[in-house]
Design an enzyme around this catalytic site. Sequence first.
Site, PDB file in Angstrom:
ATOM      1  CD  GLU A 196       6.986  -1.998  -8.915  1.00 35.13           C
ATOM      2  OE1 GLU A 196       5.982  -1.524  -9.475  1.00 35.13           O
ATOM      3  OE2 GLU A 196       8.122  -1.991  -9.417  1.00 35.13           O
TER       4      GLU A 196
ATOM      5  N   GLY B  58       4.377   2.011   1.824  1.00 38.76           N
ATOM      6  CA  GLY B  58       5.435   2.397   0.888  1.00 38.76           C
ATOM      7  C   GLY B  58       6.123   3.682   1.334  1.00 38.76           C
TER       8      GLY B  58
ATOM      9  CB  CYS C  34      -2.102  -3.270  -7.585  1.00 41.63           C
ATOM     10  SG  CYS C  34      -1.195  -4.220  -8.808  1.00 41.63           S
TER      11      CYS C  34
ATOM     12  CB  SER D 111      -0.894  -0.006   1.243  1.00 37.74           C
ATOM     13  OG  SER D 111      -0.080   0.031   2.399  1.00 37.74           O
TER      14      SER D 111
HETATM   15  P1  NAD Z   1       0.564  -3.441   3.141  1.00 41.55           P
HETATM   16  O1  NAD Z   1       1.254  -2.209   2.720  1.00 41.55           O
HETATM   17  O2  NAD Z   1      -0.330  -3.387   4.306  1.00 41.55           O
HETATM   18  O3  NAD Z   1       1.629  -4.601   3.466  1.00 41.55           O
HETATM   19  C1  NAD Z   1       2.526  -5.070   2.499  1.00 41.55           C
HETATM   20  C2  NAD Z   1       3.715  -5.714   3.200  1.00 41.55           C
HETATM   21  O4  NAD Z   1       4.420  -4.739   3.951  1.00 41.55           O
HETATM   22  C3  NAD Z   1       3.366  -6.831   4.161  1.00 41.55           C
HETATM   23  O5  NAD Z   1       4.288  -7.890   3.968  1.00 41.55           O
HETATM   24  C4  NAD Z   1       3.555  -6.176   5.514  1.00 41.55           C
HETATM   25  O6  NAD Z   1       3.896  -7.078   6.548  1.00 41.55           O
HETATM   26  C5  NAD Z   1       4.715  -5.243   5.250  1.00 41.55           C
HETATM   27  N1  NAD Z   1       4.837  -4.112   6.158  1.00 41.55           N
HETATM   28  C6  NAD Z   1       3.853  -3.477   6.859  1.00 41.55           C
HETATM   29  N2  NAD Z   1       4.364  -2.434   7.555  1.00 41.55           N
HETATM   30  C7  NAD Z   1       5.689  -2.393   7.279  1.00 41.55           C
HETATM   31  C8  NAD Z   1       6.757  -1.548   7.677  1.00 41.55           C
HETATM   32  N3  NAD Z   1       6.557  -0.506   8.497  1.00 41.55           N
HETATM   33  N4  NAD Z   1       7.995  -1.787   7.207  1.00 41.55           N
HETATM   34  C9  NAD Z   1       8.206  -2.812   6.353  1.00 41.55           C
HETATM   35  N5  NAD Z   1       7.247  -3.668   5.943  1.00 41.55           N
HETATM   36  C10 NAD Z   1       5.992  -3.457   6.394  1.00 41.55           C
HETATM   37  O7  NAD Z   1      -0.208  -3.965   1.852  1.00 41.55           O
HETATM   38  P2  NAD Z   1      -1.207  -5.208   1.737  1.00 41.55           P
HETATM   39  O8  NAD Z   1      -2.487  -4.858   2.415  1.00 41.55           O
HETATM   40  O9  NAD Z   1      -0.503  -6.446   2.114  1.00 41.55           O
HETATM   41  O10 NAD Z   1      -1.424  -5.263   0.153  1.00 41.55           O
HETATM   42  C11 NAD Z   1      -2.377  -4.531  -0.531  1.00 41.55           C
HETATM   43  C12 NAD Z   1      -1.745  -3.327  -1.176  1.00 41.55           C
HETATM   44  O11 NAD Z   1      -0.719  -3.734  -2.071  1.00 41.55           O
HETATM   45  C13 NAD Z   1      -2.714  -2.537  -2.024  1.00 41.55           C
HETATM   46  O12 NAD Z   1      -2.500  -1.167  -1.820  1.00 41.55           O
HETATM   47  C14 NAD Z   1      -2.337  -2.910  -3.445  1.00 41.55           C
HETATM   48  O13 NAD Z   1      -2.692  -1.981  -4.429  1.00 41.55           O
HETATM   49  C15 NAD Z   1      -0.868  -3.059  -3.307  1.00 41.55           C
HETATM   50  N6  NAD Z   1      -0.345  -3.864  -4.419  1.00 41.55           N
HETATM   51  C16 NAD Z   1       0.402  -3.248  -5.389  1.00 41.55           C
HETATM   52  C17 NAD Z   1       0.868  -3.987  -6.470  1.00 41.55           C
HETATM   53  C18 NAD Z   1       1.696  -3.377  -7.555  1.00 41.55           C
HETATM   54  O14 NAD Z   1       2.304  -4.116  -8.318  1.00 41.55           O
HETATM   55  N7  NAD Z   1       1.761  -2.062  -7.695  1.00 41.55           N
HETATM   56  C19 NAD Z   1       0.556  -5.334  -6.555  1.00 41.55           C
HETATM   57  C20 NAD Z   1      -0.217  -5.904  -5.561  1.00 41.55           C
HETATM   58  C21 NAD Z   1      -0.653  -5.166  -4.482  1.00 41.55           C
END
Ligand code: NAD
Length: 475
Positions: free
Chosen positions: A229, A212, A263, A208
């Site tokens: 990403e 990010g 996404c 997300s």
């Molecule tokens: P998220 O950001 O909540 O978590 C993603 C990952 O980050 C998880 O493994 C989580 O444990 C880790 N994380 C959480 N906090 C962190 C921190 N402070 N430091 C380091 N790592 C941390 O996302 P989600 O809910 O798992 O996934 C959904 C999101 O991903 C949506 O926004 C979607 O659009 C995006 N996404 C993007 C793409 C792309 O290619 N652009 C593809 C798939 C999903």
Amino acid sequence: MTSIAVRNPRTGELDYQIDDMDAAHIGAFVSAAREAQHAWAQGGLAHRTKALLAWADELEKNGAEVVAALSVDTARHRISAEELGAVIHFIHGFCEHAPTVLATPFRKLEAHPDVVFKVTYAAYPVVGVISPWNFPLVLSFIDAIPALVAGAAVIIKPSEVTPRFIEPLRRTIEAVPALANIITLVTGGAQTGAAIVAQSDAVVFTGSVPTGQKIATAAAQAFIPAFLELGGKDAAVVLAGADVVRAATSILRSALYNSGQVCYAIERVYAHDSLHDALVEELRTQAAALKRSNAAGDGGHYGPMIFERQAAIIDAQLDDAVSKGASIVLGGKSERINGAVWIDPTVVTNVDHTMTLMTEETFGPIVPVMRFNDDAEAERLMNDSMFGLSGAVFGPDTHTAGDFATKMEAGGVSINDTELPRVMMFDGEKTAFKKSGMGGSRYGATSIMRYVRKRALLANEGAVASLEKLAESEI
Ligand code: NAD
């Protein structure tokens, strides 16, 4: 070590748990990876390719357990099998393209014919990979494979929401001794991810926007590159004269694939006034015919939501939209059945940009349709977003739709279809616009180059410049 309980998306039960690894655990893995990486890089591309292709064979032969575990993680079977197939495809594709991408020919410098010059590549020793829950396997490896081919070791942390596939996947990696400490799969949540960012030499993150942003900040502190990403809010614009049936089918395929937990799903539709009502009717009719999958994750067109909290976000967006005048034409809010959370295909009209449904990421099977009167209005609406991942334009012909597509602020625009960037994995490049990401293209074989530093080697085959140069260069 603390542990994290994991929910089963089909039953709602917390029936699995993982270690929530801390900085000390990650530190040990990173040290081992850094040590092993030296031989991995020095061994050369042929050595790396051989090991990765051996792993691809292993996945081909013994991937069934990985798919079975992933099917429980995600409550879907067919897409889980597709994920495994995609990873095998990435391995073959990047190994095939790497010799061209990483070629380092000597050449003379035009301005200095005595100087022979070549660029060599030094991979970042340890690349951290942090991935989300919607395609847990594919998104753990889509960037890891090019990093490995480049000569890096990878520490991968899949999402804590969908971790069951990690254990069987580790076994397939252990079957290839050359990959020991080169591919390390770790478990945990935010603290584990943060430890990876703090200790790696580069990080690639899929997830997300808010996470990010945290990772970009932490990477800046650690002074390492971060390839991000992130989320999307893809628009489909249906211009006057477009084929309504074609547009409806294509929009629904994108919006509903994996129950919209994608996404690059189409999350907002702008329809020209002349065809708005016909399009809505076509979307409603086609979507109403779609069926839920069975308990084995097979059959039907869609499964339950993977992440319970996402369903609550979607419900809140629908409530907000309806309270501001939106009409639900088909479907609606989430429904809990035997512990699983289902959201059926949902078509919404009378929407506008005061509603979070049209501005924030939904990540569910919702198709909001907004009417527009002229192309200028459509252009303003489609670009009125903090996201810029991709999108689609439908028009009477490729030329008209293509002209309009050049105005979309997004990294990949499909014309008279949706999701076309998916077919260009090794051939084309695209970058995310706005808050949808940062750091170059993950598409295209050249994404291997994200994971190397360039070292210019220059040899002077002529005489060295005399000390008189010192005087000449005085200002
Ligand atoms: P998220 O950001 O909540 O978590 C993603 C990952 O980050 C998880 O493994 C989580 O444990 C880790 N994380 C959480 N906090 C962190 C921190 N402070 N430091 C380091 N790592 C941390 O996302 P989600 O809910 O798992 O996934 C959904 C999101 O991903 C949506 O926004 C979607 O659009 C995006 N996404 C993007 C793409 C792309 O290619 N652009 C593809 C798939 C999903």
